[in-house]
Design a protein around this motif. Structure first.
Motif, PDB file in Angstrom:
ATOM      1  N   GLU A  73       6.758 -20.191  20.006  1.00 44.47           N
ATOM      2  CA  GLU A  73       5.610 -20.100  19.097  1.00 44.47           C
ATOM      3  C   GLU A  73       6.041 -19.632  17.710  1.00 44.47           C
ATOM      4  O   GLU A  73       5.572 -20.160  16.698  1.00 44.47           O
ATOM      5  CB  GLU A  73       4.530 -19.193  19.680  1.00 44.47           C
ATOM      6  CG  GLU A  73       3.887 -19.766  20.937  1.00 44.47           C
ATOM      7  CD  GLU A  73       3.444 -21.217  20.797  1.00 44.47           C
ATOM      8  OE1 GLU A  73       2.786 -21.557  19.795  1.00 44.47           O
ATOM      9  OE2 GLU A  73       3.763 -22.022  21.698  1.00 44.47           O
ATOM     10  N   ALA A  74       6.918 -18.642  17.645  1.00 42.08           N
ATOM     11  CA  ALA A  74       7.407 -18.163  16.342  1.00 42.08           C
ATOM     12  C   ALA A  74       8.244 -19.243  15.661  1.00 42.08           C
ATOM     13  O   ALA A  74       8.201 -19.399  14.440  1.00 42.08           O
ATOM     14  CB  ALA A  74       8.205 -16.880  16.505  1.00 42.08           C
ATOM     15  N   THR A  75       9.009 -19.999  16.436  1.00 44.53           N
ATOM     16  CA  THR A  75       9.795 -21.107  15.873  1.00 44.53           C
ATOM     17  C   THR A  75       8.852 -22.147  15.282  1.00 44.53           C
ATOM     18  O   THR A  75       9.031 -22.587  14.143  1.00 44.53           O
ATOM     19  CB  THR A  75      10.694 -21.745  16.948  1.00 44.53           C
ATOM     20  OG1 THR A  75      11.574 -20.755  17.480  1.00 44.53           O
ATOM     21  CG2 THR A  75      11.509 -22.893  16.369  1.00 44.53           C
ATOM     22  N   MET A  76       7.838 -22.529  16.036  1.00 44.48           N
ATOM     23  CA  MET A  76       6.886 -23.538  15.567  1.00 44.48           C
ATOM     24  C   MET A  76       6.082 -23.038  14.364  1.00 44.48           C
ATOM     25  O   MET A  76       5.643 -23.845  13.546  1.00 44.48           O
ATOM     26  CB  MET A  76       5.954 -23.957  16.701  1.00 44.48           C
ATOM     27  CG  MET A  76       6.644 -24.752  17.800  1.00 44.48           C
ATOM     28  SD  MET A  76       7.494 -26.248  17.228  1.00 44.48           S
ATOM     29  CE  MET A  76       6.123 -27.204  16.593  1.00 44.48           C
ATOM     30  N   ASP A  97       8.788 -36.878  16.281  1.00 42.29           N
ATOM     31  CA  ASP A  97       7.752 -36.823  15.254  1.00 42.29           C
ATOM     32  C   ASP A  97       6.524 -36.086  15.759  1.00 42.29           C
ATOM     33  O   ASP A  97       6.033 -36.375  16.857  1.00 42.29           O
ATOM     34  CB  ASP A  97       7.341 -38.241  14.832  1.00 42.29           C
ATOM     35  CG  ASP A  97       8.404 -38.884  13.974  1.00 42.29           C
ATOM     36  OD1 ASP A  97       8.621 -38.406  12.852  1.00 42.29           O
ATOM     37  OD2 ASP A  97       9.021 -39.865  14.438  1.00 42.29           O
ATOM     38  N   GLY A  98       6.055 -35.154  14.928  1.00 41.86           N
ATOM     39  CA  GLY A  98       4.852 -34.405  15.242  1.00 41.86           C
ATOM     40  C   GLY A  98       5.149 -33.103  15.960  1.00 41.86           C
ATOM     41  O   GLY A  98       6.236 -32.907  16.522  1.00 41.86           O
ATOM     42  N   THR A  99       4.171 -32.216  15.930  1.00 43.25           N
ATOM     43  CA  THR A  99       4.393 -30.885  16.521  1.00 43.25           C
ATOM     44  C   THR A  99       4.577 -30.948  18.033  1.00 43.25           C
ATOM     45  O   THR A  99       5.337 -30.155  18.588  1.00 43.25           O
ATOM     46  CB  THR A  99       3.241 -29.921  16.165  1.00 43.25           C
ATOM     47  OG1 THR A  99       2.011 -30.496  16.565  1.00 43.25           O
ATOM     48  CG2 THR A  99       3.214 -29.606  14.683  1.00 43.25           C
ATOM     49  N   GLY A 100       3.925 -31.875  18.710  1.00 47.61           N
ATOM     50  CA  GLY A 100       4.079 -31.973  20.162  1.00 47.61           C
ATOM     51  C   GLY A 100       5.508 -32.298  20.558  1.00 47.61           C
ATOM     52  O   GLY A 100       6.083 -31.655  21.453  1.00 47.61           O
ATOM     53  N   ALA A 101       6.102 -33.296  19.899  1.00 48.84           N
ATOM     54  CA  ALA A 101       7.477 -33.692  20.215  1.00 48.84           C
ATOM     55  C   ALA A 101       8.470 -32.605  19.826  1.00 48.84           C
ATOM     56  O   ALA A 101       9.415 -32.316  20.568  1.00 48.84           O
ATOM     57  CB  ALA A 101       7.821 -35.000  19.509  1.00 48.84           C
ATOM     58  N   VAL A 102       8.267 -31.981  18.666  1.00 47.11           N
ATOM     59  CA  VAL A 102       9.181 -30.927  18.219  1.00 47.11           C
ATOM     60  C   VAL A 102       9.058 -29.694  19.122  1.00 47.11           C
ATOM     61  O   VAL A 102      10.050 -29.087  19.503  1.00 47.11           O
ATOM     62  CB  VAL A 102       8.957 -30.591  16.733  1.00 47.11           C
ATOM     63  CG1 VAL A 102       9.734 -29.353  16.316  1.00 47.11           C
ATOM     64  CG2 VAL A 102       9.359 -31.797  15.868  1.00 47.11           C
ATOM     65  N   ARG A 103       7.827 -29.354  19.512  1.00 49.69           N
ATOM     66  CA  ARG A 103       7.623 -28.228  20.434  1.00 49.69           C
ATOM     67  C   ARG A 103       8.351 -28.502  21.759  1.00 49.69           C
ATOM     68  O   ARG A 103       9.004 -27.627  22.317  1.00 49.69           O
ATOM     69  CB  ARG A 103       6.141 -28.002  20.689  1.00 49.69           C
ATOM     70  CG  ARG A 103       5.856 -26.828  21.640  1.00 49.69           C
ATOM     71  CD  ARG A 103       4.369 -26.686  21.937  1.00 49.69           C
ATOM     72  NE  ARG A 103       3.560 -26.579  20.741  1.00 49.69           N
ATOM     73  CZ  ARG A 103       3.399 -25.470  20.019  1.00 49.69           C
ATOM     74  NH1 ARG A 103       3.995 -24.360  20.405  1.00 49.69           N
ATOM     75  NH2 ARG A 103       2.643 -25.473  18.940  1.00 49.69           N
ATOM     76  N   GLU A 104       8.242 -29.718  22.270  1.00 51.07           N
ATOM     77  CA  GLU A 104       8.919 -30.063  23.525  1.00 51.07           C
ATOM     78  C   GLU A 104      10.435 -29.981  23.358  1.00 51.07           C
ATOM     79  O   GLU A 104      11.148 -29.555  24.267  1.00 51.07           O
ATOM     80  CB  GLU A 104       8.496 -31.455  24.006  1.00 51.07           C
ATOM     81  CG  GLU A 104       9.198 -31.916  25.276  1.00 51.07           C
ATOM     82  CD  GLU A 104       8.954 -31.039  26.499  1.00 51.07           C
ATOM     83  OE1 GLU A 104       9.724 -31.183  27.474  1.00 51.07           O
ATOM     84  OE2 GLU A 104       8.021 -30.213  26.506  1.00 51.07           O
TER      85      GLU A 104
END
Length: 168
Positions: free
Chosen positions: A18-21, A40-47
């Motif tokens: 969460e802190a990274t995102m 691409d996008g927060t979902g893919a980067v979070r994963e």
């Protein structure tokens, strides 16, 4: 940029997704050329971070920068990276080009190049199903086809002619 990167690296090293995102813009674009993937996008980067961050402790990853350069809204970091794999200590290298959203003061993208040693670690973390993650695609699916090397135009602008051999 330096402050944002330090907050980002702190969060990564603490394995806090969460802190990274929180250091990443709402529409990030990440590329991993060694594997041919773009996220691409927060979902893919979070994963991506969900797969990679928990293993930083497992591998005892440590890095030391070799080159650190910046330009307008871009920072480049090249580093030695040491890690433990199958009980043995290895050293590899990476180079990351980080882009920043100047208005939001957040990371808008990363392009991470690794040597073959570090690619082993990252490949294990990403897993065989990484391409199935929504927002992850092959880089070559959106990369442009380049018909002529840009050095020809650059040279011509300087009054230099490049005479390339013809293809057989």
């Amino acid at each position: 940029m330096e402050d944002i990167l330090l907050a980002h690296e702190k969060a990564e090293l603490e394995q806090d997704i969460e802190a990274t995102m929180a250091t990443v813009s709402p529409n990030p674009h990440y590329e991993f050329p060694n594997f041919g993937w773009a996220a691409d996008g927060t979902g893919a980067v979070r994963e991506h971070y969900r797969r990679v961050l928990p293993n930083t402790g497992k591998y005892d990853i440590a890095a030391e920068k070799r080159v650190h350069a910046s330009a307008s809204n871009t920072l480049i970091r090249e580093a030695w990276v040491s890690f433990t794999l199958e009980g043995e200590r290895y050293t590899g290298m990476y180079l990351v080009v980080i882009s920043f959203d100047a208005d939001l003061k957040l990371i808008s993208g990363e392009r991470l190049y690794t040597d073959s040693n570090f690619a082993k670690v990252m490949g294990e973390d990403l897993g065989d199903d990484y391409g199935d993650v929504p927002g992850v695609s092959r880089i070559d699916a959106s990369a442009p086809i380049i018909d002529k090397h840009d050095a020809f135009a650059e040279a011509a602008a300087r009054g230099i002619t490049i005479t390339a051999p013809t293809a057989n």
